[in-house]
Each structure stands twice: as structure tokens, then as C-alpha cells.
Write an enzyme that holds these catalytic residues in place. Structure first.
Site, mmCIF file in Angstrom:
data_model
loop_
_atom_site.group_PDB
_atom_site.id
_atom_site.type_symbol
_atom_site.label_atom_id
_atom_site.label_comp_id
_atom_site.label_asym_id
_atom_site.label_seq_id
_atom_site.Cartn_x
_atom_site.Cartn_y
_atom_site.Cartn_z
ATOM 1 N N LYS A 53 0.826 -1.207 0.000
ATOM 2 C CA LYS A 53 0.000 0.000 0.000
ATOM 3 C C LYS A 53 0.859 1.256 0.000
ATOM 4 C CE LYS A 53 -1.351 2.448 3.266
ATOM 5 N NZ LYS A 53 -1.826 3.044 4.526
ATOM 6 N N ASP B 93 -6.370 0.658 1.241
ATOM 7 C CA ASP B 93 -6.321 0.753 2.698
ATOM 8 C C ASP B 93 -7.631 0.203 3.255
ATOM 9 O OD1 ASP B 93 -8.206 2.666 2.141
ATOM 10 O OD2 ASP B 93 -7.186 4.291 3.215
#
Length: 222
Positions: free
Chosen positions: A132, A150
Site C-alpha cells: 500500500k 487501505d
């Protein structure tokens, strides 16, 4: 590419409907962008690492003093992790994060001339940098089309029906299949804002949501 083929194809929406959803989300959140304060890719990278499992607002409170004292990788590489930890102790996992960003800075200096690399493999090799974080840095810092998943993006995309996956990686790969590549980065920010300001985990504001007519969650809970 083989990873992508293991994800489920979207059955809820046509390509036209997905385009409509993205258009509406952009209308809902025209200001959607990275909310971590930064002035260069080094600050962005450190801020994203610090933001793991904590809020952007919390990170923004500690980074001004941190970046003033350690303005670049060379300065942070020479820092004492304990002193860094004291500067960021109000955010979650500050002890681990302080070690990570100091070691990250050392890696940047030792292997990348103090500069943040602009490719995925080099980024994820840095301490504290996962998929991420790398995607956010590549998208926000280098203008590459990326989808960073996320907790917000994972929740809302599976709730809406854009994908139907059980983990973050498969969600990212599924979204790469169904969303137009030229809109990945913009969609990422729109979806974060949707999750942050409308599609709450416990009490989604469906009456206020402009894409409720498309949403699988709304259809199933009528």
C-alpha cells in the site's frame, strides 16, 4: 498478470455503470487527494510509513517538527531512533515506526543516493514499506496510475460490489481488472474519501450517498 487472473470478475456492474460510479464519486469529492502533508517524495514516503494503522491527522501533527529537524534522508539516517520515537510518540506503534524510518533513511542513502526510488520493487525493499505504501508513493509522488487499498478502500469497494474479495491484495487486483487504468489513482482517492466521510464502517450514510442506487449493500438491506 497471473495474479490478476486469480481474482473474480465483476458481475454487479457493466463498464458503463462503473464509469458512472467513478464520475459520481468525483462529483461527490472533487477535492479528494492525499491528506498527508508533505513537500517532496521523501516527506511523503516517511508520512505514509507513519500513517499505518493511525489517522492522517495524527501524522500531520507530528511531521512538521520531524521534518524540520530531519529534512532529508541524510539527516534522518544519522538520527537516534529513540529520539525520533519521542517526536512521534502520539501515533500508534511509534517505537517500531521510528526504527523503520531511520533504517529506511539509511537504505535510501546507502542504495539510492538519498533519493526515493520511483519503482515498486525498490520501494517495498525498504524497511516499513509494504504494497500500500509503495502504491501511494508511486501514485502521489511520481504520478503513476496505482490503486492503494487501505481499510477504507477495502471496505467500500466490497460493500458497493465493485469487487467481492476477502483480503486486501485480492481486492487491489480485482479493482485493477474492473476499473479503467487511467482512473486508478483518482478512483483511489475518491474511494478513500467515500469511506472516510460517507460510507462509515458501522453507520454508512446511505441517505446522503450519491451512488446508493448502484450499491449492493443498499440493495441487500432495503
Amino acid at each position: 498478470m497471473s495474479e490478476k487472473n486469480n481474482t473474480k470478475k465483476n458481475k454487479d456492474f457493466s463498464s458503463k455503470e462503473i464509469t458512472e460510479i467513478l464520475d459520481i464519486l468525483e462529483e461527490m469529492f472533487p477535492e479528494a487527494e492525499c491528506e498527508l502533508n508533505h513537500s517532496n517524495t521523501f516527506e511523503l514516503l516517511v508520512a505514509v510509513v507513519l500513517s499505518a494503522q493511525t489517522t492522517d491527522k495524527s501524522v500531520n501533527k507530528v511531521t512538521p517538527a520531524l521534518f524540520e529537524k530531519y529534512p532529508d534522508a541524510a539527516a534522518l539516517a544519522e538520527a537516534n531512533p529513540i529520539e525520533v520515537g519521542e517526536m512521534i510518540r502520539t501515533i500508534g506503534m511509534y517505537k517500531t515506526k521510528s526504527k523503520n524510518i531511520v533504517n529506511l533513511a539509511k537504505e535510501l542513502c546507502g542504495k539510492h543516493d538519498g533519493k526515493v526510488p520511483d519503482n515498486y520493487d525498490d520501494l517495498v525493499a525498504l524497511p516499513g514499506v509494504g504494497r500500500k505504501t509503495a502504491n501511494v508513493v508511486l501514485s502521489v509522488g511520481f504520478g503513476q496510475q496505482r490503486i492503494a487499498v487501505d481499510t477504507h478502500v477495502f471496505r467500500v469497494t466490497n460493500r458497493i460490489g465493485l469487487c467481492d474479495e476477502k483480503d486486501v491484495l485480492k481486492t487491489e487486483l480485482a479493482l485493477m481488472e474492473v476499473l479503467p487504468e487511467e482512473r486508478w489513482s483518482r478512483a483511489h482517492h475518491s474511494l478513500i474519501f467515500l469511506g472516510r466521510y460517507c460510507c462509515d464502517a458501522r453507520k454508512p450514510k446511505c441517505d446522503e450517498c450519491m451512488i446508493s442506487e448502484y450499491c449492493r449493500y443498499v440493495r441487500e438491506n432495503k
